[in-house]
Motif scaffolding. Structure first.
Motif, PDB file in Angstrom:
ATOM      1  N   UNK A 128       0.900   9.357 -10.663  1.00 18.17           N
ATOM      2  CA  UNK A 128       0.605  10.765 -10.436  1.00 18.17           C
ATOM      3  C   UNK A 128      -0.679  10.988  -9.647  1.00 18.17           C
ATOM      4  N   UNK A 129      -1.344   9.933  -9.207  1.00 17.90           N
ATOM      5  CA  UNK A 129      -2.513  10.069  -8.339  1.00 17.90           C
ATOM      6  C   UNK A 129      -2.672   8.791  -7.542  1.00 17.90           C
ATOM      7  N   UNK A 130      -3.486   8.788  -6.505  1.00 17.60           N
ATOM      8  CA  UNK A 130      -3.603   7.615  -5.638  1.00 17.60           C
ATOM      9  C   UNK A 130      -4.068   6.361  -6.363  1.00 17.60           C
ATOM     10  N   UNK A 131      -4.920   6.500  -7.361  1.00 11.57           N
ATOM     11  CA  UNK A 131      -5.385   5.320  -8.089  1.00 11.57           C
ATOM     12  C   UNK A 131      -4.237   4.644  -8.830  1.00 11.57           C
ATOM     13  N   UNK A 132      -3.403   5.455  -9.471  1.00 14.24           N
ATOM     14  CA  UNK A 132      -2.260   4.892 -10.184  1.00 14.24           C
ATOM     15  C   UNK A 132      -1.250   4.277  -9.215  1.00 14.24           C
ATOM     16  N   UNK A 133      -1.078   4.914  -8.057  1.00 16.16           N
ATOM     17  CA  UNK A 133      -0.173   4.364  -7.054  1.00 16.16           C
ATOM     18  C   UNK A 133      -0.661   3.006  -6.568  1.00 16.16           C
ATOM     19  N   UNK A 134      -1.956   2.885  -6.323  1.00 19.45           N
ATOM     20  CA  UNK A 134      -2.510   1.622  -5.824  1.00 19.45           C
ATOM     21  C   UNK A 134      -2.299   0.496  -6.825  1.00 19.45           C
ATOM     22  N   UNK A 135      -2.465   0.815  -8.129  1.00 19.63           N
ATOM     23  CA  UNK A 135      -2.286  -0.221  -9.148  1.00 19.63           C
ATOM     24  C   UNK A 135      -0.827  -0.631  -9.275  1.00 19.63           C
ATOM     25  N   UNK A 136       0.083   0.340  -9.080  1.00 19.72           N
ATOM     26  CA  UNK A 136       1.505   0.000  -9.164  1.00 19.72           C
ATOM     27  C   UNK A 136       1.955  -0.784  -7.940  1.00 19.72           C
ATOM     28  N   UNK A 137       1.450  -0.424  -6.783  1.00 24.41           N
ATOM     29  CA  UNK A 137       1.861  -1.099  -5.553  1.00 24.41           C
ATOM     30  C   UNK A 137       1.454  -2.569  -5.541  1.00 24.41           C
ATOM     31  N   UNK A 138       0.274  -2.856  -6.093  1.00 26.21           N
ATOM     32  CA  UNK A 138      -0.199  -4.240  -6.097  1.00 26.21           C
ATOM     33  C   UNK A 138      -1.137  -4.413  -7.283  1.00 26.21           C
ATOM     34  N   UNK A 139      -0.757  -5.136  -8.314  1.00 21.28           N
ATOM     35  CA  UNK A 139      -1.623  -5.323  -9.478  1.00 21.28           C
ATOM     36  C   UNK A 139      -3.019  -5.795  -9.062  1.00 21.28           C
ATOM     37  N   UNK A 140      -4.062  -5.156  -9.571  1.00 20.35           N
ATOM     38  CA  UNK A 140      -5.416  -5.418  -9.073  1.00 20.35           C
ATOM     39  C   UNK A 140      -5.881  -6.863  -9.192  1.00 20.35           C
ATOM     40  N   UNK A 141      -5.422  -7.586 -10.208  1.00 17.29           N
ATOM     41  CA  UNK A 141      -5.878  -8.966 -10.353  1.00 17.29           C
ATOM     42  C   UNK A 141      -5.428  -9.845  -9.187  1.00 17.29           C
ATOM     43  N   UNK A 142      -4.423  -9.387  -8.429  1.00 16.11           N
ATOM     44  CA  UNK A 142      -3.973 -10.165  -7.271  1.00 16.11           C
ATOM     45  C   UNK A 142      -5.019 -10.241  -6.160  1.00 16.11           C
TER      46      UNK A 142
ATOM     47  N   UNK B 158     -10.968  -0.068  -4.371  1.00 14.39           N
ATOM     48  CA  UNK B 158     -10.145  -0.012  -5.573  1.00 14.39           C
ATOM     49  C   UNK B 158     -10.103  -1.338  -6.300  1.00 14.39           C
ATOM     50  N   UNK B 159      -9.269  -2.236  -5.832  1.00 10.14           N
ATOM     51  CA  UNK B 159      -8.981  -3.454  -6.585  1.00 10.14           C
ATOM     52  C   UNK B 159     -10.178  -4.397  -6.697  1.00 10.14           C
ATOM     53  N   UNK B 160     -11.136  -4.342  -5.767  1.00 12.75           N
ATOM     54  CA  UNK B 160     -12.315  -5.204  -5.858  1.00 12.75           C
ATOM     55  C   UNK B 160     -13.027  -5.033  -7.203  1.00 12.75           C
ATOM     56  N   UNK B 161     -12.910  -3.847  -7.788  1.00 10.52           N
ATOM     57  CA  UNK B 161     -13.663  -3.573  -9.013  1.00 10.52           C
ATOM     58  C   UNK B 161     -13.225  -4.470 -10.160  1.00 10.52           C
ATOM     59  N   UNK B 162     -11.968  -4.898 -10.146  1.00 10.50           N
ATOM     60  CA  UNK B 162     -11.478  -5.764 -11.224  1.00 10.50           C
ATOM     61  C   UNK B 162     -12.198  -7.111 -11.237  1.00 10.50           C
ATOM     62  N   UNK B 163     -12.927  -7.410 -10.192  1.00  4.53           N
ATOM     63  CA  UNK B 163     -13.729  -8.631 -10.164  1.00  4.53           C
ATOM     64  C   UNK B 163     -15.221  -8.324  -9.983  1.00  4.53           C
ATOM     65  N   UNK B 164     -15.613  -7.132 -10.442  1.00  4.25           N
ATOM     66  CA  UNK B 164     -17.029  -6.800 -10.518  1.00  4.25           C
ATOM     67  C   UNK B 164     -17.677  -6.360  -9.235  1.00  4.25           C
ATOM     68  N   UNK B 165     -16.900  -6.041  -8.208  1.00  4.90           N
ATOM     69  CA  UNK B 165     -17.446  -5.753  -6.886  1.00  4.90           C
ATOM     70  C   UNK B 165     -17.328  -4.274  -6.526  1.00  4.90           C
TER      71      UNK B 165
END
Length: 558
Positions: free
Chosen positions: A26-40, A64-71
């Motif tokens: 329902x928002x761009x953040x959720x779309x980004x996580x669904x499109x490609x799991x952040x740990x990838x 977005x996804x960089x944050x899952x590794x502290x960046x």
């Protein structure tokens, strides 16, 4: 005859709760996580971006996804706070990164502490701040150096995995777990097991927002403002275990956590933690980012329904009822020299508002080792504690720490000040915080030297660069929220909105907000001095600052 009408039932708007069938983002953040799991994203950092440099980074990964590794990208130098809310991300960000190293429970060996210092000197221009989440935070990191940093951290048993992002952040634990004489129970085994089982697990890497955990047998980790907290308590029939709290958090909608009324033994803490985070994952609100923290779900449901869902749908059993934990008479920051249960001592030392450096950490590691210690802890108050010190080594250690910029006998102002990263590096910030905290401490030490002995407890002063309250402004004696204000000459300048009398423990609650009163940055020391003097002059015997601030006339607070 009355006209025929047809009532139309309006379906409630979905909040994006997975358990209710709302799986479409329902928002761009959720779309980004669904499109490609952040740990990838780790593989791309190591195999693509570290070789191609900053310009090769995909924007969805970068912001977005960089944050899952502290960046996080850090703020571009020279962008003033008045433009923070008006610029696009690419206009605010520099080509360098902030990198958080998760240090669960703040637990480090002296070898690990020295390594953190060496990495700071080599890759981070000697930056290595101690945060209020027991992390170490670097700046000036180049993407090209990230794989080498990871390799060295992981070889030493450290990591940046899920140090940020919509994931289980670093787990707080008492800095004196296992050694404090008055500890109810040592939560370290539970912290270690939660980290081992769940950190980096894809099943818990897509939460609605961040998820903060605290564990303590001493109530010294700000448990009231965490998504889930386990607080040591003695059950009259079953012995030592933990009381469970859920739904705390600050930022622009602060809420204190609530007790579930459940007692959990040490060995069951990881399972209950998994249940709570699963409730958040499945029922948490994903439609609006501003309502995506667990506190909003807990507020809507209440503790009774939350506990019922946790037990019936995730644990498959009833939790035991239990008593509330004891409330410490004074806030516990572990600064100074304290006796351990084994007869040795621990020494807590204070940098100013967590501002540290790689060279400081190396000096602290060497000092600890010379004193016979192999263990240190970072604290939720931006301090550092050296454990396991023999009495004969105390004087030498205290001197060496002070020489390194870590004062074990600080003034009340140095001891109680806290500050977020601020405009120096943070893209969300509006004002400077770290350097201003240093200036404030230096000036208060001079101006109020004669009255420091009259303070039974230090008056806490917390500075935050924006409304997000990373420095916990709503639960400080004097909380200062950065914003642009109008000075006496009509100019727009850096300043602060004031919150007074917040606290945790005995004074759990949010500060009194003086909505019409703003303080410019140049007036800050004058203001704090004036309020502290008014407190000392107007308090009743034994009255704490928070109690006085709640009843004082507004004229005494401005």
């Amino acid at each position: 005859m009355a006209p025929h009408t047809t009532a139309r039932t309006r379906r409630p708007r979905g909040e994006g709760q997975w358990a209710l069938g709302y799986r479409e983002p329902l928002n761009p953040n959720e779309r980004a996580k669904k499109d490609d799991p952040p740990l990838n994203v780790r593989a791309r950092i190591e195999n693509v971006y570290a070789h191609g440099g900053f310009d090769s980074i995909d924007p969805g990964d970068l912001r977005g996804r960089f944050r899952w590794f502290g960046l996080y990208t850090q703020r571009k130098a020279g962008v003033d706070g008045g433009r923070t809310a008006t610029l696009e991300p690419e206009e605010l960000e520099d080509r360098y990164f902030m990198l958080r190293v998760r240090v669960d429970g703040g637990a480090l060996t002296t070898e690990q502490l020295a390594l953190l210092g060496e990495l700071a000197e080599t890759y981070a221009r000697d930056t290595a701040d101690i945060t209020d989440r027991q992390n170490v935070q670097y700046h000036w990191i180049r993407i090209e150096d990230v794989p080498a940093i990871w390799a060295k951290l992981e070889a030493a048993g450290l990591s940046t995995t899920e140090a940020c992002g919509d994931s289980p952040r670093v787990i707080l634990n008492s800095p004196v777990a296992g050694i404090a004489a008055d500890e109810v129970i040592d939560g370290t085994p539970a912290v270690d097991e939660i980290r081992r089982r769940y950190v980096g697990d894809p099943a818990f890497a897509n939460l609605p927002r961040k998820f903060k955990t605290a564990v303590s047998g001493l109530a010294d980790v700000a448990h009231e403002i965490h998504d889930v907290a386990f607080v040591g308590v003695e059950h009259p029939e079953h012995g030592p275990g933990f009381d469970v709290w859920v739904g705390g958090g600050l930022s622009t909608n602060p809420m204190l956590g609530v007790r579930l009324g459940a007692w959990v033994p040490l060995e069951e803490v990881p399972d209950v933690w998994e249940g709570v985070v699963s409730v958040f994952r499945d029922y948490g609100y994903r439609r609006l980012r501003s309502r995506a923290r667990l506190k909003f779900l807990v507020k809507d449901w209440g503790a009774e329904k939350f506990r019922d869902v946790l037990q019936s749908r995730y644990l498959g059993r009833e939790l035991l009822d239990g008593p509330a934990p004891a409330v410490p008479e004074v806030p516990l920051d572990h600064v100074g020299v304290h006796r351990q249960r084994d007869g040795r001592y621990y020494v807590g030392a204070a940098p100013v508002a967590g501002r540290a450096s790689g060279s400081m950490l190396i000096a602290a590691a060497k000092a600890a080792e010379r004193a016979g210690s192999g263990r240190v802890r970072l604290t939720p108050q931006q301090k550092l504690v050296v454990l396991d010190v023999a009495e004969a080594e105390l004087d030498g250690l205290c001197t060496a720490l002070a020489d390194a910029g870590l004062d074990p006998r600080p003034s009340p102002w140095r001891r109680s000040v806290m500050a977020c990263t601020g405009i120096e590096f943070c893209k969300l910030a509006i004002v400077e915080t770290k350097a201003r905290a240093r200036q404030l401490v230096d000036e208060l030490e001079q101006r109020l030297a004669g009255i420091q002995a009259g303070l039974a407890h230090p008056v806490s002063v917390h500075l935050n660069g924006c409304p997000n309250s990373c420095a916990r402004i709503q639960v400080a004696d004097i909380g200062l929220k950065g914003q642009i204000v109008t000075d006496s000459d009509g100019r727009q300048v850096e300043g602060f909105q004031v919150h007074l009398g917040g606290g945790l423990g005995l004074d759990a609650g949010f500060g009194r907000k003086l909505r019409k009163h703003k303080v410019t940055a140049t007036e800050l020391t004058d203001y704090v001095e004036r309020v502290v003097r008014n407190y000392l002059a107007g308090r009743d015997d034994g009255e704490r600052f928070a109690q006085w601030a709640a009843r004082a006339d507004e004229a005494e607070l401005t």
